[in-house]
Scaffold this motif. Sequence first.
Motif, PDB file in Angstrom:
ATOM      1  N   SER A  41       0.860  -1.194   0.000  1.00 29.64           N
ATOM      2  CA  SER A  41       0.000   0.000   0.000  1.00 29.64           C
ATOM      3  C   SER A  41       0.890   1.236   0.000  1.00 29.64           C
ATOM      4  O   SER A  41       2.099   1.143   0.193  1.00 29.64           O
ATOM      5  N   GLY A 151      -8.607   0.890   0.625  1.00 33.44           N
ATOM      6  CA  GLY A 151      -8.255  -0.399   1.200  1.00 33.44           C
ATOM      7  C   GLY A 151      -8.041  -1.489   0.157  1.00 33.44           C
ATOM      8  O   GLY A 151      -7.864  -2.663   0.480  1.00 33.44           O
ATOM      9  N   GLY A 152      -8.016  -1.094  -1.107  1.00 36.08           N
ATOM     10  CA  GLY A 152      -8.022  -2.062  -2.206  1.00 36.08           C
ATOM     11  C   GLY A 152      -6.751  -2.879  -2.399  1.00 36.08           C
ATOM     12  O   GLY A 152      -6.757  -3.834  -3.181  1.00 36.08           O
ATOM     13  N   SER A 153      -5.682  -2.542  -1.701  1.00 45.27           N
ATOM     14  CA  SER A 153      -4.461  -3.355  -1.855  1.00 45.27           C
ATOM     15  C   SER A 153      -4.683  -4.794  -1.405  1.00 45.27           C
ATOM     16  O   SER A 153      -4.047  -5.719  -1.923  1.00 45.27           O
TER      17      SER A 153
HETATM   18  N1  ASP Z   1      -3.623   3.331  -0.182  1.00 46.11           N
HETATM   19  C1  ASP Z   1      -4.990   2.942  -0.434  1.00 46.11           C
HETATM   20  C2  ASP Z   1      -5.876   3.428   0.675  1.00 46.11           C
HETATM   21  O1  ASP Z   1      -5.384   4.061   1.597  1.00 46.11           O
HETATM   22  C3  ASP Z   1      -5.137   1.462  -0.637  1.00 46.11           C
HETATM   23  C4  ASP Z   1      -4.809   0.608   0.558  1.00 46.11           C
HETATM   24  O2  ASP Z   1      -4.282   1.084   1.558  1.00 46.11           O
HETATM   25  O3  ASP Z   1      -5.063  -0.590   0.484  1.00 46.11           O
HETATM   26  O4  ASP Z   1      -7.044   3.234   0.634  1.00 46.11           O
END
Ligand code: ASP
Length: 242
Positions: A41, A151-153
């Motif tokens: 991320s 959160g897509g990672s």
């Molecule tokens: N950086 C992105 C977010 O903060 C993806 C992730 O963290 O998974 O949403």
Amino acid sequence: MALIVQKYGGSSVATPQRIKNIAQRVVKAKREKNKLVVVVSAMGDTTDNLIGLMKQINPDPPKRELDLLLSTGEIVSAALLSSAINAKGEKAIAFTAHQGKIITDDAYTKARILRIETGKILEALDKGNIVVVAGFQGITSTNTITTLGRGGSDTTAVALAAALKADICEIYTDVEGVFTADPRIVPEARKLKRISYDEMLELASLGTKVLHLRAVEIARKFHIPLHIRSSFTDEEGTLIDK
Ligand code: ASP
Ligand code: MG
């Protein structure tokens, strides 16, 4: 030899020192005779900061440009982690979604992965590389950059694990697994050792921010065992696998 997909969240790569610590973990896992694909991320609050930056320029930006901007955060992490691994004497190579051929639809800011063309990643693994992949981003069939939703990672990692038929997908975060409540708020919360995909889906849909909902759906569909654990300790976390 096992194929392991590891994913490190924003807090795990928030500083240069943390990136070096992650590199150490990755190198250790590789030397235990594994093939490793590592999804990262953006560092710390990078994504929030980029959104804030864009809002100062245009409060209602074109979603295509917003995705292009947000995708940079994960690229920074991937380049730095790959370089940190190289500094420790193991071969690593970083891929953007374009280079790793993570193909999505064109629903900007919430794109869905349609397929992953794994040729380049497999080739790099076969040459002995640890492959570091920028999470959260995709590429449309017409070469436009997308993102998978906040959160897509996690979803990048699980989709890669499915496409590569990995043995396990390890999700490293700043908590030690899945708890009965948020341990940062409820001190008596208990860590769950093992739960089912359905239980995890329920928790995710109730707003437990441990895993991206789509990631759990893909894991269930393709029977990818998920191990949610802390990047700051060596404790066993929570296994999601039935
Ligand atoms: N950086 C992105 C977010 O903060 C993806 C992730 O963290 O998974 O949403
Ligand atoms: Mg993040």
